[in-house]
Motif scaffolding. Sequence first.
Motif, PDB file in Angstrom:
ATOM      1  N   UNK A  26       0.838  -1.198   0.000  1.00  0.00           N
ATOM      2  CA  UNK A  26       0.000   0.000   0.000  1.00  0.00           C
ATOM      3  C   UNK A  26       0.875   1.251   0.000  1.00  0.00           C
ATOM      4  N   UNK A  27       1.973   1.206   0.735  1.00  0.00           N
ATOM      5  CA  UNK A  27       2.924   2.329   0.698  1.00  0.00           C
ATOM      6  C   UNK A  27       3.543   2.443  -0.686  1.00  0.00           C
ATOM      7  N   UNK A  28       3.848   1.304  -1.279  1.00  0.00           N
ATOM      8  CA  UNK A  28       4.422   1.289  -2.623  1.00  0.00           C
ATOM      9  C   UNK A  28       3.451   1.922  -3.617  1.00  0.00           C
ATOM     10  N   UNK A  29       2.179   1.509  -3.560  1.00  0.00           N
ATOM     11  CA  UNK A  29       1.156   2.094  -4.431  1.00  0.00           C
ATOM     12  C   UNK A  29       1.020   3.590  -4.186  1.00  0.00           C
ATOM     13  N   UNK A  30       0.967   3.972  -2.926  1.00  0.00           N
ATOM     14  CA  UNK A  30       0.768   5.377  -2.573  1.00  0.00           C
ATOM     15  C   UNK A  30       1.927   6.240  -3.084  1.00  0.00           C
ATOM     16  N   UNK A  31       3.144   5.717  -3.019  1.00  0.00           N
ATOM     17  CA  UNK A  31       4.307   6.470  -3.506  1.00  0.00           C
ATOM     18  C   UNK A  31       4.241   6.696  -5.017  1.00  0.00           C
ATOM     19  N   UNK A  32       3.611   5.750  -5.735  1.00  0.00           N
ATOM     20  CA  UNK A  32       3.475   5.911  -7.188  1.00  0.00           C
ATOM     21  C   UNK A  32       2.360   6.894  -7.515  1.00  0.00           C
ATOM     22  N   UNK A  33       1.184   6.680  -6.927  1.00  0.00           N
ATOM     23  CA  UNK A  33       0.002   7.462  -7.305  1.00  0.00           C
ATOM     24  C   UNK A  33       0.122   8.926  -6.893  1.00  0.00           C
ATOM     25  N   UNK A  34       0.809   9.202  -5.796  1.00  0.00           N
ATOM     26  CA  UNK A  34       0.879  10.577  -5.306  1.00  0.00           C
ATOM     27  C   UNK A  34       1.750  11.476  -6.180  1.00  0.00           C
ATOM     28  N   UNK A  35       2.447  10.891  -7.163  1.00  0.00           N
ATOM     29  CA  UNK A  35       3.266  11.710  -8.060  1.00  0.00           C
ATOM     30  C   UNK A  35       2.442  12.345  -9.173  1.00  0.00           C
ATOM     31  N   UNK A  36       1.154  11.990  -9.284  1.00  0.00           N
ATOM     32  CA  UNK A  36       0.319  12.592 -10.316  1.00  0.00           C
ATOM     33  C   UNK A  36       0.082  14.062  -9.975  1.00  0.00           C
ATOM     34  N   UNK A  37       0.045  14.917 -10.992  1.00  0.00           N
ATOM     35  CA  UNK A  37      -0.034  16.358 -10.724  1.00  0.00           C
ATOM     36  C   UNK A  37      -1.453  16.921 -10.795  1.00  0.00           C
ATOM     37  N   UNK A  38      -2.450  16.036 -10.759  1.00  0.00           N
ATOM     38  CA  UNK A  38      -3.844  16.461 -10.627  1.00  0.00           C
ATOM     39  C   UNK A  38      -4.399  15.817  -9.356  1.00  0.00           C
ATOM     40  N   UNK A  39      -5.482  16.346  -8.796  1.00  0.00           N
ATOM     41  CA  UNK A  39      -6.073  15.698  -7.617  1.00  0.00           C
ATOM     42  C   UNK A  39      -6.465  14.251  -7.935  1.00  0.00           C
TER      43      UNK A  39
END
Length: 260
Positions: free
Chosen positions: A62-75
């Motif tokens: 879940x941390x791995x997923x969160x680290x990837x998804x949070x790099x998107x520059x839109x909400x």
Amino acid sequence: MVISDEHVSEDTTIDFRLTQLINNINRNKYSNLKFLISTGDNVDYVYNHFYSDSLKKRINYLKKFNNIIKSVNIPYYLVMGNHDFEIDSDRGSNTTFTNVEIKKMEKLFTKITGFKPYYSFVENNWQFIILNSMSGRYHDRFFDDIQIKFLSEKLKNNLPTILFFHYPLKTDHFRFWCWPSAMITKDDEPEFYNLLDKNKKLIKAIFVGHGHSWQHDKLDKIIDVYETESFGYSNGLPFYVVGINKVTQKVSVARTPLKK
């Protein structure tokens, strides 16, 4: 944009494709995107099992997923799926969960991602409601009473609304969206269906996941219901682009082709 069932795990090809999608978004490849929503099963399980070797390394996917998804520059916004409640690879996602286990995993999800198990937000006078279809699984339902009350109160806002949750629901024309035990029906959730019926002119669309296939049907002959292809189990970058016409209050959906 709506994606679903990323199932991030030890499979690094999923990481690569999810990063590719996010890079495309960040480079404005898909024009006029306001936000991204995942309809659950963000991970295959939260932790891998304990290895028996001397390192006993435990990886938090879940941390791995969160680290990837949070790099998107839109909400972006996340839905909880049944696999997001699977504590590790030794625990099946379709087994019975106790209320204590459900609350524990909800708390962990919020701690890591920052998102509550269910919530809503408003964008341009449209309401978007994210539900947790695992909250009632400890007593053979999908939504507990507190969440049903939450939905009822939010629908009183009288705004055009789109719902997002993980488990599919039985629509007007039966189809094999998923295993029958994982399908929300009127018998399981009479109050939920009653709310949908009472507010069918307000609810403009419903997006679900879980079944890993493209599906589209109607509920009460008026509400469009969509299921998204599994991102994790495809070979491409499957997603829906959802358009909203604020004048006609109509929702349009464009499905991307899978790259074989």
